[in-house]
Scaffold this active site. Structure first.
Site: not given
Ligand code: GRF
Length: 182
Positions: A141, A105, A103, A132
Site C-alpha cells: 500500500d 485501498h 490498487n 485511495s
Molecule cells: C475493498 O474495500 C478494497 O478497497 C479492498 O478490498 C475490498 C474489496 O472489496 N482492497 P470487493 O471484493 O471489491 O467488494
C-alpha cells in the site's frame, strides 16, 4: 483498444463497478479476471462470460506469478487493476509491470495500510478516513497516489463501511480510465 486485467480475492463489488465502466467505454476491451482462490468475484466473472484465470497460489507464489506473467504478456495486457486482491506481489513482478498496476485501498494512505484498514481506522481517534487509488510498488500500500476521497466517520461501523464502498465504486473506474487513456 486498452486491455486490462482485474485481480480479485473476495466479494467483487469493485470488480462489478470496473467491469460496468469498461463496458460503457468502447476504447476498453472486456477485462480478464484473475483470482488467487475460488471466490464470489471469480464466479460472477465466469457467469458474465468474462475470461478468467485461477492463479495457482496453492502450488506456490512463483507458479502463480508466472501464470499471471504469461497471461499478461500473451494477451498484451496494458494494465492490471487490483480490486480486493489479498496477495502481495513480488518486487520482480511489480518491477516488470512498473507503473501499470493500480490498487484501491480503503483509507487515506499513508494512514492505515494493510488488510485491516477499516477496523484500524474505526478503533483510532481519527475523524475522517477515505479511499485511495495508487500505483503499486513492492511496498505494501505504498506506491504513488493517483486519487483520494475523504469519508467521515459515521454513527456505526456498518454505515461507515457502506460509505467507503460507495466511494470506492464511484472513484476507481474514472481514475483507471483516465490513467490508461492518458
Ligand atoms: C475493498 O474495500 C478494497 O478497497 C479492498 O478490498 C475490498 C474489496 O472489496 N482492497 P470487493 O471484493 O471489491 O467488494
Amino acid at each position: 483498444m486498452v486491455k486490462l486485467a482485474i485481480a480479485v480475492s473476495g466479494r467483487g463489488s469493485n470488480l462489478k463497478a470496473l467491469a460496468a465502466g469498461m463496458a460503457s467505454d468502447c476504447r476498453f476491451a472486456p477485462p480478464i479476471v484473475v483470482a488467487d482462490k475460488p471466490c464470489p468475484a471469480l464466479e460472477w466473472a465466469e457467469k458474465q462470460g468474462l475470461r478468467t484465470l485461477l492463479l495457482p497460489y496453492r502450488q506456490s507464489k512463483e507458479a502463480a506469478e508466472s501464470a499471471l506473467t504469461r497471461l499478461l504478456d500473451n494477451e498484451q495486457i496494458d494494465g492490471l487493476l487490483l480490486a480486493g486482491f489479498m496477495r502481495l506481489l513480488s518486487p520482480a513482478f511489480v518491477e516488470r509491470y512498473k507503473e501499470r498496476i493500480l490498487n484501491i485501498h480503503p483509507s487515506l494512505l499513508p494512514k492505515f495500510k494493510g488488510a485491516q484498514a477499516l477496523k484500524d481506522f474505526w478503533e483510532s481517534d481519527e475523524k475522517e478516513s477515505g479511499v485511495s487509488i495508487h500505483l503499486v510498488t513492492a511496498e505494501l500500500d505504498g506506491g504513488p497516489l493517483l486519487a483520494q476521497e475523504k469519508v467521515s466517520r459515521s454513527n456505526s461501523f456498518e454505515t461507515f463501511e457502506e460509505a467507503i464502498h460507495a466511494v470506492e465504486h464511484q472513484l476507481y473506474w474514472p481514475v483507471a480510465q483516465a490513467y490508461f487513456t492518458r
